[in-house]
Design an enzyme around this catalytic site. Structure first.
Site: not given
Ligand code: PCA
Length: 201
Positions: A80, A90, A143, A163
């Site tokens: 990111e 969401r 996140c 991610h």
């Molecule tokens: N993914 C979510 C929250 C926790 C996770 O592992 C996100 O992308 O915000």
């Protein structure tokens, strides 16, 4: 010796697991180059996750923060670039709370960039034949929230977010793209090696 705080998230959205949790736990207390990894698993809870992150930052005073989370449906590992000062859940968090149109932190910047060495990490992944890309949106859920807070609370250290796609455990439940957990784990370890070798830490 440097300390790297590595965070993962618990399962959420009714899913059976979260690859970020398994990967962070597997790396806990491991040495990577000149750094020691300390893993913390965060609940998917808009109040508790920031509290645990803040406590870990205060107690450990890490030199670097690498945060991991799941982004189901993404085809590859994503580094990111930016966190937004926005909460637009969401789906409800694991405590049933949905936050809409709020700020992560009133009065803070609208957005903050990752302070990880993005080009260097991408290069190491590319050399290792790990397909990955830079993402310009960490979403507007947990996140993004903790990435934003880590950058606000520790502006002067490298901190950023990866991610992860679904793994095989999640993909057998429904028809979606996945990257095997073992492969994801290797990618995270390589990123940690790059981060551990940073001069400024
Ligand atoms: N993914 C979510 C929250 C926790 C996770 O592992 C996100 O992308 O915000």
């Amino acid at each position: 010796m440097k300390t790297i705080l590595l965070t993962g998230f618990e399962a959420f959205a009714g899913l059976p697991s979260n690859p970020s949790q398994a990967i962070a736990l597997a790396l806990h207390d491991q040495n990577v180059g000149e750094a020691r990894v300390v893993a913390k698993i965060l609940p998917v809870d808009g109040i508790k996750a920031p509290e645990i992150l803040k406590k870990a930052l205060t107690e450990l005073e890490p030199d670097v923060v690498l945060m991991l989370g799941l982004a189901q449906g993404r085809p590859q590992i994503a580094l990111e670039r930016v966190a937004l000062n926005v909460l637009e859940y969401r789906i409800p968090d694991n405590s049933g709370v949905t936050r809409r149109g709020e700020r992560v932190l009133e009065g803070a910047n609208d957005a903050l960039f990752s302070s990880l060495p993005i080009p260097e990490i991408l290069k190491v992944w590319r050399d290792a034949k790990i397909p990955a890309y830079v993402s310009d949106s960490a979403g507007t859920f947990l996140c993004n929230q903790i990435m934003f807070l880590a950058r606000v609370w520790r502006p002067n250290i490298p901190a950023g977010f990866i991610h992860l796609p679904a793994d095989e455990t999640l993909a057998v439940e429904n028809h979606q793209a996945f990257v095997p957990l073992e492969f994801q784990s290797r990618a995270v370890r390589l990123a940690l090696e790059v981060i551990a070798s940073l001069n400024q830490t």
